[in-house]
Design an enzyme around this catalytic site. Structure first.
Site, PDB file in Angstrom:
ATOM      1  N   ASN A 138     -66.645   7.643 -74.398  1.00  0.00           N
ATOM      2  CA  ASN A 138     -66.830   8.372 -72.961  1.00  0.00           C
ATOM      3  C   ASN A 138     -66.364   9.559 -73.326  1.00  0.00           C
ATOM      4  OD1 ASN A 138     -67.309   9.683 -70.632  1.00  0.00           O
ATOM      5  ND2 ASN A 138     -67.965   7.838 -69.786  1.00  0.00           N
ATOM      6  N   HIS A 174     -71.800   9.871 -68.121  1.00  0.00           N
ATOM      7  CA  HIS A 174     -71.804   9.818 -67.276  1.00  0.00           C
ATOM      8  C   HIS A 174     -72.662  11.370 -66.645  1.00  0.00           C
ATOM      9  CE1 HIS A 174     -70.644   8.471 -62.677  1.00  0.00           C
ATOM     10  NE2 HIS A 174     -72.190   8.764 -62.991  1.00  0.00           N
ATOM     11  N   GLU A 208     -74.115   7.149 -68.694  1.00  0.00           N
ATOM     12  CA  GLU A 208     -74.297   6.505 -67.477  1.00  0.00           C
ATOM     13  C   GLU A 208     -75.350   6.679 -66.287  1.00  0.00           C
ATOM     14  OE1 GLU A 208     -70.173   6.522 -66.392  1.00  0.00           O
ATOM     15  OE2 GLU A 208     -69.762   4.852 -68.531  1.00  0.00           O
ATOM     16  N   HIS A 224     -61.017   8.115 -70.857  1.00  0.00           N
ATOM     17  CA  HIS A 224     -59.997   8.931 -70.383  1.00  0.00           C
ATOM     18  C   HIS A 224     -58.580   8.609 -71.021  1.00  0.00           C
ATOM     19  CE1 HIS A 224     -57.602  10.647 -66.973  1.00  0.00           C
ATOM     20  NE2 HIS A 224     -56.420   9.809 -67.946  1.00  0.00           N
TER      21      HIS A 224
HETATM   22  N1  PXP Z   1     -67.272   2.336 -67.769  1.00  0.00           N
HETATM   23  C1  PXP Z   1     -68.040   3.059 -66.997  1.00  0.00           C
HETATM   24  C2  PXP Z   1     -69.424   2.637 -65.998  1.00  0.00           C
HETATM   25  C3  PXP Z   1     -67.398   4.323 -65.729  1.00  0.00           C
HETATM   26  O1  PXP Z   1     -67.963   4.797 -65.186  1.00  0.00           O
HETATM   27  C4  PXP Z   1     -66.236   5.206 -67.005  1.00  0.00           C
HETATM   28  C5  PXP Z   1     -65.535   5.803 -66.403  1.00  0.00           C
HETATM   29  O2  PXP Z   1     -66.303   7.294 -66.397  1.00  0.00           O
HETATM   30  C6  PXP Z   1     -65.379   3.756 -67.832  1.00  0.00           C
HETATM   31  C7  PXP Z   1     -66.142   2.771 -68.559  1.00  0.00           C
HETATM   32  C8  PXP Z   1     -64.982   4.232 -68.409  1.00  0.00           C
HETATM   33  O3  PXP Z   1     -63.725   4.187 -67.855  1.00  0.00           O
HETATM   34  P1  PXP Z   1     -61.866   5.039 -68.480  1.00  0.00           P
HETATM   35  O4  PXP Z   1     -62.857   6.734 -68.642  1.00  0.00           O
HETATM   36  O5  PXP Z   1     -61.072   4.456 -67.760  1.00  0.00           O
HETATM   37  O6  PXP Z   1     -61.820   4.395 -70.264  1.00  0.00           O
END
Ligand code: PXP
Length: 247
Positions: free
Chosen positions: A6, A42, A69, A215
């Site tokens: 992501n 997203h 997303e 993240h």
């Molecule tokens: N999955 C979804 C549905 C999310 O909204 C997010 C955060 O945008 C993530 C996974 C990834 O989370 P992180 O950034 O904490 O790894």
């Protein structure tokens, strides 16, 4: 197992200055070179990080897969149907939240009605569908009724567990949700809050076929790339100063 990266936070840094760097499209190329099996972004209604332009370009340039997303906003669902990412993951969205805070309220009839419309539009456009849900039996049953291809289990409570016992409980909860999902014929994904320290027990759940991690990877990239970035800027400055001395 597929590992999707992501890259929202690359866009977060760009939007801090409303400029054109760092470009998440470039980050996607590097993530793919690093072995990512897909790219996740997203597109939020408030456009706080990823922009429409990013989604359009990523849909054209991703060599692996693009997982978009989105919430059930008509405008964003329409964009998703137009650009046709590999997969669309429906997520809940609240304007004040720092990040997605919990799974979709799939057991709430009003929330479900909006999901039904969004899912049928996405399906018609040929986009694989997934729902981001809490790892609970009722949410899984409701998701199976909605006829989606996959569910993404929210790993936030596992990630936030403060004690080893709580972490074990949350891991078991994820494992049993994954088994239940498979029994319903759903593909199982997971994500949120996964880090270099806590990813392995989740990655070892046999039924899981996709992890979405953002993240922690973007944070690590900042540090693994920082030394070189500073060295290169330092070199440019030193070269300019050396030129002054020659003149
Ligand atoms: N999955 C979804 C549905 C999310 O909204 C997010 C955060 O945008 C993530 C996974 C990834 O989370 P992180 O950034 O904490 O790894």
């Amino acid at each position: 197992m597929r590992f999707y990266v992501n890259i929202d936070h690359v866009a977060t840094v760009r939007q801090a200055r409303r400029t054109d760097e760092p470009d998440p499209v470039r980050a996607a190329v590097l993530a793919e070179l690093g072995g990512a099996h897909g790219i996740t972004v997203h597109l939020r209604e408030d456009r706080r990080h990823i922009q429409d332009r990013d989604v359009r370009l990523l849909a054209e340039t991703c060599r692996t897969a693009l997982n978009l997303e989105l919430a059930t906003s008509d405008e964003i669902v329409a964009l998703a149907c137009e650009v046709r990412p590999t997969q669309a993951t429906l997520v809940p969205e609240r304007r004040e939240e720092i990040t997605t805070e919990g799974g979709l309220a799939v057991t709430d009839p009003a929330a479900c009605a909006a999901l039904v419309d969004a899912l049928s539009a996405l399906r018609e456009a040929g986009v694989r569908t997934s729902l981001f849900i809490d790892p609970d039996p009722a949410a899984l049953e409701a998701s199976a009724r909605l006829g989606v291809d996959a569910v993404e289990l929210h790993t936030g409570e596992y990630a936030n567990a403060r004690t080893a016992e709580e972490r074990r409980t949350q891991l078991e909860r994820l494992g049993s949700a994954a088994r239940q999902a498979r029994a319903f014929g759903l593909a199982v994904h997971a994500g949120h809050g996964l880090t270099y320290e806590n990813v392995q027990p989740v990655a070892a759940i046999p039924e899981l076929e996709e992890l979405n991690i953002g993240h922690s990877v973007v944070s690590r990239a900042l540090f693994t790339g920082m030394e070189r970035a500073v060295r290169e800027m330092g070199r440019l400055i030193r070269e300019a100063r050396a030129g002054l001395e020659v003149r």
